[in-house]
Enzyme design. Structure first.
Site, PDB file in Angstrom:
ATOM      1  N   GLY A  41       0.795  -1.165  -0.042  1.00 32.37           N
ATOM      2  CA  GLY A  41      -0.080   0.053   0.018  1.00 32.37           C
ATOM      3  C   GLY A  41       0.979   1.366   0.147  1.00 32.37           C
ATOM      4  O   GLY A  41       1.725   1.501  -0.964  1.00 32.37           O
ATOM      5  N   SER A 108       6.720  -4.341  -1.268  1.00 34.87           N
ATOM      6  CA  SER A 108       6.824  -3.030  -1.650  1.00 34.87           C
ATOM      7  C   SER A 108       6.654  -2.362  -0.266  1.00 34.87           C
ATOM      8  O   SER A 108       7.527  -2.248   0.509  1.00 34.87           O
ATOM      9  CB  SER A 108       5.325  -2.825  -2.418  1.00 34.87           C
ATOM     10  OG  SER A 108       5.025  -1.749  -2.991  1.00 34.87           O
ATOM     11  N   TRP A 109       5.483  -1.612  -0.221  1.00 28.14           N
ATOM     12  CA  TRP A 109       5.524  -0.762   1.236  1.00 28.14           C
ATOM     13  C   TRP A 109       5.418  -1.823   2.483  1.00 28.14           C
ATOM     14  O   TRP A 109       6.135  -1.626   3.639  1.00 28.14           O
ATOM     15  CB  TRP A 109       4.000  -0.287   1.427  1.00 28.14           C
ATOM     16  CG  TRP A 109       3.525   0.134   2.708  1.00 28.14           C
ATOM     17  CD1 TRP A 109       2.472  -0.323   3.567  1.00 28.14           C
ATOM     18  CD2 TRP A 109       4.294   1.241   3.639  1.00 28.14           C
ATOM     19  NE1 TRP A 109       2.405   0.189   4.751  1.00 28.14           N
ATOM     20  CE2 TRP A 109       3.338   1.259   4.848  1.00 28.14           C
ATOM     21  CE3 TRP A 109       5.238   2.004   3.559  1.00 28.14           C
ATOM     22  CZ2 TRP A 109       3.762   2.197   5.949  1.00 28.14           C
ATOM     23  CZ3 TRP A 109       5.719   2.939   4.457  1.00 28.14           C
ATOM     24  CH2 TRP A 109       4.837   2.942   5.690  1.00 28.14           C
ATOM     25  N   ASP A 265      10.783  -3.504 -12.694  1.00 29.83           N
ATOM     26  CA  ASP A 265       9.843  -2.682 -11.709  1.00 29.83           C
ATOM     27  C   ASP A 265      10.039  -1.368 -11.860  1.00 29.83           C
ATOM     28  O   ASP A 265      11.152  -0.719 -11.572  1.00 29.83           O
ATOM     29  CB  ASP A 265      10.138  -3.224 -10.252  1.00 29.83           C
ATOM     30  CG  ASP A 265       9.180  -2.761  -9.263  1.00 29.83           C
ATOM     31  OD1 ASP A 265       8.448  -2.002  -9.513  1.00 29.83           O
ATOM     32  OD2 ASP A 265       9.325  -3.362  -7.952  1.00 29.83           O
ATOM     33  N   HIS A 293       6.499  -5.027 -10.908  1.00 33.45           N
ATOM     34  CA  HIS A 293       6.410  -5.019  -9.701  1.00 33.45           C
ATOM     35  C   HIS A 293       5.502  -6.003  -8.908  1.00 33.45           C
ATOM     36  O   HIS A 293       5.751  -6.148  -7.569  1.00 33.45           O
ATOM     37  CB  HIS A 293       6.064  -3.366  -9.132  1.00 33.45           C
ATOM     38  CG  HIS A 293       5.661  -3.013  -7.744  1.00 33.45           C
ATOM     39  ND1 HIS A 293       6.943  -2.675  -6.893  1.00 33.45           N
ATOM     40  CD2 HIS A 293       4.614  -2.964  -6.881  1.00 33.45           C
ATOM     41  CE1 HIS A 293       6.635  -2.519  -5.767  1.00 33.45           C
ATOM     42  NE2 HIS A 293       5.325  -2.351  -5.651  1.00 33.45           N
TER      43      HIS A 293
END
Length: 314
Positions: A41, A108-109, A265, A293
């Site tokens: 996120g 990711s986050w 990515d 990604h």
């Protein structure tokens, strides 16, 4: 190879403050090796599809929705919602589950949170599996702009940037956040859709036919965009380069760490992963030659599953 989705054997809610209550679920083997899955996120969520990387016979898979995200309550609440609140929440979840040490898995986050958490609580971590690394340095945040991802997807960037009047383009995340938080629903929804469409335009190497389907979900649009704009407007509540400072990496160098990175990515470009590898040479870094990604791209999913299988043997 990935495993079939594992249905929860336990789920519930944990109150972490007077304001926030987190949804959690546990899947796999209750007596298995504990792993915590940190979703992306900011503003993503969790579901059984996130269990496919782990052998359900070997792992106790612990997942939770971060503050205001998914089934956590209240929905899309930005008060008391920072990186460090979430780091504290991860530790509250660990205590709730009665886990001494666990494997930390984040993409990711979620990889940002995995590093922030492990550097804060290194004694509670057995190892790290990271994917699509986001270090949140100033240069990484800048990559999301015109001269980074915008140079690769100029038509999508121009649509995203031109949504804002020229007078509001000096700080795009803050300007979007102001519009997303507008009391006028039509204003906030239009800004949320524009924000999310830009991100979706370059999340996969080869976007699927349904890549924009979630733009039809008004509640998801508002929640997801509000979280991301809130965090990015504040540089994710991190100091520039904080996660790769020598003194912080020294706290976790004893841990095994595998990093899976899509070669193409364009959300979290490979430069971040390579800089991280140079700062922590013992990290096992794999570039996926045919991936962007998304964790759902086949080559990335395969390597994540293989990494989890390897950790299960430790």
């Amino acid at each position: 190879m990935p495993y079939p989705p594992s249905e929860p054997y336990d789920e519930g809610f944990l109150q972490v403050s007077d304001l926030h209550t987190l949804y959690y679920m546990q899947c796999g083997n209750p007596q298995g090796k504990p792993v915590v899955f940190l979703h992306g996120g900011p503003g993503g969520s969790v579901g059984v599809g996130d269990t496919v990387y782990f052998n359900p016979a070997l792992y106790r898979i612990i997942l939770f929705a971060q503050r205001g995200a998914g089934k956590s309550k209240p929905t899309a609440e930005l008060r008391e919602n920072t990186t460090w609140h979430i780091v504290d929440d991860i530790e509250r979840i660990r205590e709730k589950m009665g886990v001494d040490k666990w494997l930390v898995f984040g993409g990711s986050w979620g990889s940002t949170l995995a590093l922030a958490y492990s550097q804060t609580h290194p004694s509670r971590c057995k190892g790290l599996i990271l994917r699509g690394l986001f270090l949140c340095r100033d240069e990484d945040v800048a990559w999301a702009g015109r001269d980074g991802a915008g140079s690769l997807f100029p038509e999508a960037w121009d649509e995203y940037e031109s949504f804002l009047p020229a007078s509001e383009r000096h700080d795009i995340p803050a300007s979007y956040l102001a519009r997303i938080n507008s009391p006028d629903r039509s204003t906030s929804l239009a800004a949320a859709r524009a924000w999310n469409k830009w991100e979706m335009s370059h999340g996969q190497l080869v976007p699927g036919a349904n890549v924009y389907d979630k733009l039809d979900d008004d509640d998801w649009n508002l929640s997801h965009a509000r979280f991301e704009a809130h965090y990015f407007a504040q540089r994710c509540f991190l100091e520039d380069g904080q996660l790769v400072r020598t003194e912080n990496l020294d706290k976790i160098r004893h841990l095994p760490c595998v990093l899976i990175q899509g070669r193409y990515d364009t959300v979290c470009p490979p430069r971040m992963a390579w800089d991280f590898k140079k700062a922590w040479p013992s990290v096992e870094l794999h570039f996926v030659p045919d991936a962007g990604h998304s964790a759902k791209e086949p080559g990335t999913t395969k390597l994540l599953s293989e990494a989890a299988d390897k950790f299960a043997e430790l």
